[in-house]
Design a protein around this motif. Structure first.
Motif, PDB file in Angstrom:
ATOM      1  N   ASP A 136      32.843 -12.769 -10.301  1.00  0.00           N
ATOM      2  CA  ASP A 136      33.098 -11.537 -10.784  1.00  0.00           C
ATOM      3  C   ASP A 136      31.840 -10.884 -11.082  1.00  0.00           C
ATOM      4  OD1 ASP A 136      35.827 -11.779 -10.624  1.00  0.00           O
ATOM      5  OD2 ASP A 136      36.140 -12.360 -12.546  1.00  0.00           O
ATOM      6  N   ILE A 137      30.730 -11.387 -11.002  1.00  0.00           N
ATOM      7  CA  ILE A 137      29.411 -10.820 -11.014  1.00  0.00           C
ATOM      8  C   ILE A 137      28.651 -10.177  -9.761  1.00  0.00           C
ATOM      9  CG2 ILE A 137      27.234 -11.258 -12.162  1.00  0.00           C
ATOM     10  CD1 ILE A 137      28.475 -13.212 -13.697  1.00  0.00           C
ATOM     11  N   SER A 138      28.069  -9.171 -10.035  1.00  0.00           N
ATOM     12  CA  SER A 138      27.323  -8.336  -8.813  1.00  0.00           C
ATOM     13  C   SER A 138      26.110  -8.870  -8.516  1.00  0.00           C
ATOM     14  CB  SER A 138      27.065  -6.933  -9.118  1.00  0.00           C
ATOM     15  OG  SER A 138      26.342  -6.449  -9.997  1.00  0.00           O
ATOM     16  N   ARG A 139      25.678  -8.927  -7.160  1.00  0.00           N
ATOM     17  CA  ARG A 139      24.292  -9.336  -7.006  1.00  0.00           C
ATOM     18  C   ARG A 139      23.234  -8.645  -7.869  1.00  0.00           C
ATOM     19  NH1 ARG A 139      19.690  -9.432  -3.948  1.00  0.00           N
ATOM     20  NH2 ARG A 139      18.974 -11.468  -2.923  1.00  0.00           N
ATOM     21  N   ASP A 140      23.550  -7.292  -8.098  1.00  0.00           N
ATOM     22  CA  ASP A 140      22.607  -6.638  -8.896  1.00  0.00           C
ATOM     23  C   ASP A 140      22.555  -7.207 -10.299  1.00  0.00           C
ATOM     24  OD1 ASP A 140      21.783  -4.645  -6.748  1.00  0.00           O
ATOM     25  OD2 ASP A 140      23.206  -3.310  -7.388  1.00  0.00           O
ATOM     26  N   ALA A 141      23.563  -7.764 -10.735  1.00  0.00           N
ATOM     27  CA  ALA A 141      23.513  -8.204 -12.272  1.00  0.00           C
ATOM     28  C   ALA A 141      22.930  -9.358 -12.127  1.00  0.00           C
ATOM     29  CB  ALA A 141      24.954  -8.348 -12.570  1.00  0.00           C
ATOM     30  N   ILE A 142      22.958 -10.251 -11.151  1.00  0.00           N
ATOM     31  CA  ILE A 142      22.382 -11.567 -10.663  1.00  0.00           C
ATOM     32  C   ILE A 142      20.848 -11.245 -10.693  1.00  0.00           C
ATOM     33  CG2 ILE A 142      22.032 -13.476  -9.205  1.00  0.00           C
ATOM     34  CD1 ILE A 142      25.070 -13.215  -8.942  1.00  0.00           C
ATOM     35  N   MET A 143      20.472 -10.354 -10.240  1.00  0.00           N
ATOM     36  CA  MET A 143      18.944 -10.295  -9.875  1.00  0.00           C
ATOM     37  C   MET A 143      18.401  -9.736 -11.198  1.00  0.00           C
ATOM     38  SD  MET A 143      16.163  -9.980  -7.919  1.00  0.00           S
ATOM     39  CE  MET A 143      16.650  -9.629  -6.311  1.00  0.00           C
ATOM     40  N   ALA A 144      19.019  -8.896 -12.076  1.00  0.00           N
ATOM     41  CA  ALA A 144      18.604  -8.506 -13.233  1.00  0.00           C
ATOM     42  C   ALA A 144      18.549  -9.554 -14.129  1.00  0.00           C
ATOM     43  CB  ALA A 144      19.762  -7.460 -13.964  1.00  0.00           C
ATOM     44  N   TYR A 145      19.502 -10.664 -14.324  1.00  0.00           N
ATOM     45  CA  TYR A 145      19.318 -11.888 -14.980  1.00  0.00           C
ATOM     46  C   TYR A 145      18.034 -12.685 -14.455  1.00  0.00           C
ATOM     47  CZ  TYR A 145      20.506 -16.403 -16.946  1.00  0.00           C
ATOM     48  OH  TYR A 145      20.367 -17.783 -17.634  1.00  0.00           O
ATOM     49  N   ALA A 146      17.824 -12.569 -13.384  1.00  0.00           N
ATOM     50  CA  ALA A 146      16.644 -13.593 -13.019  1.00  0.00           C
ATOM     51  C   ALA A 146      15.431 -12.915 -13.327  1.00  0.00           C
ATOM     52  CB  ALA A 146      16.780 -13.600 -11.277  1.00  0.00           C
ATOM     53  N   LYS A 147      15.252 -11.558 -13.304  1.00  0.00           N
ATOM     54  CA  LYS A 147      14.142 -10.851 -13.827  1.00  0.00           C
ATOM     55  C   LYS A 147      13.871 -10.831 -15.067  1.00  0.00           C
ATOM     56  CE  LYS A 147      13.835  -7.664  -9.706  1.00  0.00           C
ATOM     57  NZ  LYS A 147      13.858  -6.379  -9.146  1.00  0.00           N
ATOM     58  N   ALA A 148      14.940 -10.970 -15.728  1.00  0.00           N
ATOM     59  CA  ALA A 148      14.963 -10.725 -17.099  1.00  0.00           C
ATOM     60  C   ALA A 148      14.317 -12.290 -17.559  1.00  0.00           C
ATOM     61  CB  ALA A 148      16.243 -10.602 -17.965  1.00  0.00           C
ATOM     62  N   HIS A 149      14.836 -13.280 -17.130  1.00  0.00           N
ATOM     63  CA  HIS A 149      14.365 -14.780 -17.269  1.00  0.00           C
ATOM     64  C   HIS A 149      13.269 -15.189 -16.375  1.00  0.00           C
ATOM     65  CE1 HIS A 149      18.408 -14.585 -19.031  1.00  0.00           C
ATOM     66  NE2 HIS A 149      17.680 -15.369 -19.939  1.00  0.00           N
ATOM     67  N   GLN A 150      12.436 -14.306 -15.814  1.00  0.00           N
ATOM     68  CA  GLN A 150      11.353 -14.531 -15.066  1.00  0.00           C
ATOM     69  C   GLN A 150      11.455 -15.833 -14.248  1.00  0.00           C
ATOM     70  OE1 GLN A 150       8.409 -14.679 -18.129  1.00  0.00           O
ATOM     71  NE2 GLN A 150       7.976 -12.578 -17.963  1.00  0.00           N
ATOM     72  N   LEU A 151      12.700 -15.810 -13.425  1.00  0.00           N
ATOM     73  CA  LEU A 151      13.005 -16.971 -12.595  1.00  0.00           C
ATOM     74  C   LEU A 151      12.284 -16.778 -11.143  1.00  0.00           C
ATOM     75  CD1 LEU A 151      16.854 -17.368 -13.292  1.00  0.00           C
ATOM     76  CD2 LEU A 151      15.058 -18.552 -14.352  1.00  0.00           C
ATOM     77  N   GLN A 152      12.182 -17.936 -10.509  1.00  0.00           N
ATOM     78  CA  GLN A 152      11.515 -17.830  -9.171  1.00  0.00           C
ATOM     79  C   GLN A 152      12.702 -18.473  -8.240  1.00  0.00           C
ATOM     80  OE1 GLN A 152       7.908 -19.729  -9.684  1.00  0.00           O
ATOM     81  NE2 GLN A 152       6.735 -18.186  -9.864  1.00  0.00           N
ATOM     82  N   TRP A 153      12.780 -18.105  -7.050  1.00  0.00           N
ATOM     83  CA  TRP A 153      13.642 -18.537  -6.263  1.00  0.00           C
ATOM     84  C   TRP A 153      13.027 -18.313  -4.695  1.00  0.00           C
ATOM     85  CZ3 TRP A 153      14.249 -14.056  -8.770  1.00  0.00           C
ATOM     86  CH2 TRP A 153      14.215 -12.789  -8.070  1.00  0.00           C
ATOM     87  N   ILE A 154      13.894 -19.033  -3.841  1.00  0.00           N
ATOM     88  CA  ILE A 154      13.563 -19.025  -2.350  1.00  0.00           C
ATOM     89  C   ILE A 154      14.208 -17.893  -1.684  1.00  0.00           C
ATOM     90  CG2 ILE A 154      13.636 -20.394  -0.237  1.00  0.00           C
ATOM     91  CD1 ILE A 154      13.855 -23.016  -2.242  1.00  0.00           C
TER      92      ILE A 154
END
Length: 167
Positions: A136-154
């Motif tokens: 139920d979560i949008s890709r934009d919200a997932i991206m925002a979470y990743a940026k807020a937590h300074q996550l790195q991904w492939i």
């Protein structure tokens, strides 16, 4: 299920943050399909992330029969789920999100699917013990979470290949 991509990285990070609050033992699995020249690097990346998060990981090398007649996407998905469900786990969590659900619905419509196909993916699949907590979560919200937590991904280069239906 941990591919190292944005969605599964956010899912793994969020679940790792909940480990101390919920009665669960988190374990990641990376299914190494060997389909990309970068596949070995992705497995190493996933191991490194799991070490930082203190989450045990299994790297499963799957054989993908590219001559199966099902198509590469379906054959790889079949190999991935076979590996995931072979593990001794109460539940398997995958990083499907709202945008994936929309893609699934459009693909099912294009294929002329019936009512079952048009229902899309379930957030909880009790029969297979499969959970999609981000559905139920949008890709934009997932991206925002990743940026807020300074996550790195492939970034999987095949995601830009429009030969594949999902792209």
């Amino acid at each position: 299920a941990y591919s190292g991509g944005l969605d599964s990285t956010v899912l793994l990070h969020a679940l790792s943050q909940l480990q101390s609050q919920l009665p669960m033992r988190l374990h990641a699995m990376h299914v190494h399909h060997g389909l990309s020249e970068n596949a070995d690097d992705w497995a190493v990346f996933c191991e490194q992330v799991c070490v930082r998060l203190d989450v045990p990981i299994t790297i499963h090398r799957a054989h993908v029969n590219i001559d199966s007649g099902l198509g590469l996407e379906a054959t790889a998905r079949q190999a991935r789920y076979q590996a995931l469900f072979a593990e001794d786990a109460h539940y398997v969590c995958v990083g499907h999100h709202q945008d994936d659900q929309a893609e699934t619905l459009l693909l099912q419509l294009a294929r002329g699917a019936g009512v079952k196909g048009l229902a899309g993916m379930a957030a909880v699949d009790c029969k297979r013990h499969l959970l999609r907590p981000l559905l139920d979560i949008s890709r934009d919200a997932i991206m925002a979470y990743a940026k807020a937590h300074q996550l790195q991904w492939i970034e999987d280069e095949s995601n830009a290949d429009t030969y594949f239906d999902r792209n």
